[in-house]
Design a protein around this motif. Structure first.
Motif, short mmCIF file in Angstrom:
data_model
loop_
_atom_site.label_atom_id
_atom_site.label_comp_id
_atom_site.label_asym_id
_atom_site.label_seq_id
_atom_site.Cartn_x
_atom_site.Cartn_y
_atom_site.Cartn_z
N LEU A 42 0.84 -1.19 0.00
CA LEU A 42 0.00 0.00 0.00
C LEU A 42 0.88 1.24 0.00
CD1 LEU A 42 -2.63 -1.10 2.67
CD2 LEU A 42 -2.78 -1.28 0.18
N ARG A 43 0.35 2.31 -0.58
CA ARG A 43 1.07 3.57 -0.57
C ARG A 43 0.10 4.72 -0.77
NH1 ARG A 43 3.94 2.78 -6.42
NH2 ARG A 43 2.77 0.91 -6.73
N GLY A 44 0.50 5.87 -0.29
CA GLY A 44 -0.25 7.08 -0.59
C GLY A 44 -1.07 7.66 0.54
N SER A 45 -1.70 6.85 1.39
CA SER A 45 -2.55 7.43 2.42
C SER A 45 -1.70 7.91 3.60
CB SER A 45 -3.59 6.41 2.90
OG SER A 45 -2.98 5.43 3.70
N GLU A 46 -2.33 8.73 4.43
CA GLU A 46 -1.61 9.27 5.58
C GLU A 46 -1.20 8.17 6.56
OE1 GLU A 46 -2.45 12.44 9.16
OE2 GLU A 46 -3.53 12.67 7.27
N ALA A 47 -2.07 7.19 6.77
CA ALA A 47 -1.76 6.08 7.67
C ALA A 47 -0.58 5.27 7.16
CB ALA A 47 -2.98 5.19 7.84
N VAL A 48 -0.51 5.07 5.85
CA VAL A 48 0.60 4.32 5.26
C VAL A 48 1.90 5.09 5.42
CG1 VAL A 48 1.53 3.43 3.10
CG2 VAL A 48 -0.88 3.07 3.65
N MET A 49 1.85 6.39 5.23
CA MET A 49 3.05 7.21 5.38
C MET A 49 3.54 7.18 6.84
SD MET A 49 3.56 7.88 2.44
CE MET A 49 4.33 9.24 1.66
N GLN A 50 2.61 7.20 7.80
CA GLN A 50 3.01 7.10 9.21
C GLN A 50 3.66 5.76 9.50
OE1 GLN A 50 -0.67 7.98 11.23
NE2 GLN A 50 0.19 9.88 12.00
N ALA A 51 3.12 4.69 8.92
CA ALA A 51 3.69 3.36 9.13
C ALA A 51 5.10 3.29 8.59
CB ALA A 51 2.81 2.30 8.47
N ARG A 52 5.34 3.93 7.47
CA ARG A 52 6.68 3.90 6.89
C ARG A 52 7.69 4.66 7.74
NH1 ARG A 52 5.14 4.24 0.62
NH2 ARG A 52 4.62 2.05 0.41
N LEU A 53 7.22 5.67 8.47
CA LEU A 53 8.13 6.42 9.34
C LEU A 53 8.66 5.55 10.48
CD1 LEU A 53 6.33 9.86 9.56
CD2 LEU A 53 8.44 9.32 8.35
N PRO A 91 -8.94 -12.72 7.27
CA PRO A 91 -9.11 -12.68 5.80
C PRO A 91 -10.55 -12.42 5.42
CG PRO A 91 -7.83 -14.59 6.47
CD PRO A 91 -8.36 -13.98 7.71
N ARG A 92 -10.73 -11.65 4.35
CA ARG A 92 -12.07 -11.38 3.82
C ARG A 92 -12.12 -11.85 2.37
NH1 ARG A 92 -9.10 -6.83 4.09
NH2 ARG A 92 -8.89 -5.62 2.21
N PRO A 93 -13.29 -12.31 1.91
CA PRO A 93 -13.38 -12.79 0.53
C PRO A 93 -13.20 -11.65 -0.48
CG PRO A 93 -15.41 -13.24 1.75
CD PRO A 93 -14.51 -12.48 2.65
N SER A 94 -12.60 -11.96 -1.61
CA SER A 94 -12.46 -10.98 -2.68
C SER A 94 -13.82 -10.81 -3.36
CB SER A 94 -11.41 -11.43 -3.69
OG SER A 94 -11.79 -12.65 -4.27
N GLU A 95 -13.89 -9.92 -4.32
CA GLU A 95 -15.16 -9.65 -5.00
C GLU A 95 -15.71 -10.88 -5.70
OE1 GLU A 95 -14.92 -6.26 -7.55
OE2 GLU A 95 -14.19 -4.98 -5.95
N ASP A 96 -14.84 -11.70 -6.29
CA ASP A 96 -15.32 -12.90 -7.00
C ASP A 96 -15.47 -14.10 -6.08
OD1 ASP A 96 -12.70 -13.55 -6.53
OD2 ASP A 96 -12.16 -13.81 -8.63
N GLY A 97 -15.00 -14.00 -4.83
CA GLY A 97 -15.14 -15.08 -3.87
C GLY A 97 -14.13 -16.20 -4.00
N ALA A 98 -13.28 -16.16 -5.00
CA ALA A 98 -12.30 -17.23 -5.22
C ALA A 98 -11.04 -17.04 -4.39
CB ALA A 98 -11.93 -17.30 -6.69
N CYS A 99 -10.83 -15.84 -3.87
CA CYS A 99 -9.62 -15.54 -3.12
C CYS A 99 -9.96 -14.92 -1.78
CB CYS A 99 -8.74 -14.57 -3.91
SG CYS A 99 -8.10 -15.26 -5.44
N LEU A 100 -8.98 -14.92 -0.90
CA LEU A 100 -9.08 -14.22 0.37
C LEU A 100 -8.03 -13.13 0.40
CD1 LEU A 100 -9.42 -17.26 2.81
CD2 LEU A 100 -11.24 -15.77 2.02
N GLU A 101 -8.38 -11.99 0.97
CA GLU A 101 -7.47 -10.85 1.08
C GLU A 101 -7.35 -10.48 2.55
OE1 GLU A 101 -9.54 -8.00 -1.29
OE2 GLU A 101 -8.62 -8.71 -3.14
N MET A 102 -6.12 -10.11 2.95
CA MET A 102 -5.91 -9.70 4.34
C MET A 102 -4.83 -8.64 4.40
SD MET A 102 -4.17 -13.30 5.25
CE MET A 102 -4.95 -14.02 3.83
N LEU A 103 -4.94 -7.79 5.39
CA LEU A 103 -3.95 -6.74 5.61
C LEU A 103 -2.83 -7.29 6.46
CD1 LEU A 103 -3.08 -3.75 5.41
CD2 LEU A 103 -4.39 -3.36 7.49
N GLY A 104 -1.61 -7.13 6.00
CA GLY A 104 -0.43 -7.57 6.74
C GLY A 104 0.55 -6.42 6.86
N GLU A 105 1.38 -6.47 7.88
CA GLU A 105 2.36 -5.41 8.08
C GLU A 105 3.73 -6.04 8.31
OE1 GLU A 105 1.27 -1.37 10.00
OE2 GLU A 105 2.03 -2.69 11.58
N ALA A 106 4.68 -5.68 7.47
CA ALA A 106 6.04 -6.24 7.55
C ALA A 106 6.89 -5.37 8.45
CB ALA A 106 6.67 -6.31 6.18
#
Length: 106
Positions: A42-53, A91-106
């Motif tokens: 992810l990139r661009g939002s204020e929360a993402v920029m804070q995480a990168r700091l 994890p939450r289902p994607s729009e087509d339901g074939a995949c799962l998406e989740m937020l992770g932080e490295a």
């Protein structure tokens, strides 16, 4: 999600409590399964920029939905190319339901 975009190998690990020789409980991680995934940083939002700091890299991890992947919770973590991603949501289902998406932080 097109199968060709699932290019990275992710090992999903669950937290387990282990007793050491002295009888003390220690938290460890146990591999549950390894599968192909897509990592979208992810990139661009204020929360993402804070995480990168603070040297964190939020990303959306996408995997194929199956019986075993539906057992993943936010208490698990994923190891991708020796980088540990702490899962921040179930994890939450994607729009087509074939995949799962989740937020992770490295």
């Amino acid at each position: 999600m097109v199968a060709g975009r699932l290019r990275r190998r992710a090992t999903f690990q669950e937290a387990v409590m282990i007793r050491d020789p002295d009888g003390m409980l220690i938290q460890g991680w146990e591999d549950r399964f390894t599968l192909w995934c897509h990592v979208h940083y992810l990139r661009g939002s204020e929360a993402v920029m804070q995480a990168r700091l603070v040297s964190k890299s939020p990303a959306i991890l996408t995997i194929r939905a199956s019986a075993e992947t539906r057992a993943i919770t936010s208490e698990w973590r994923a190891v991708i190319d020796a980088v540990i991603f702490d899962l921040k949501e179930d994890p939450r289902p994607s729009e087509d339901g074939a995949c799962l998406e989740m937020l992770g932080e490295a």
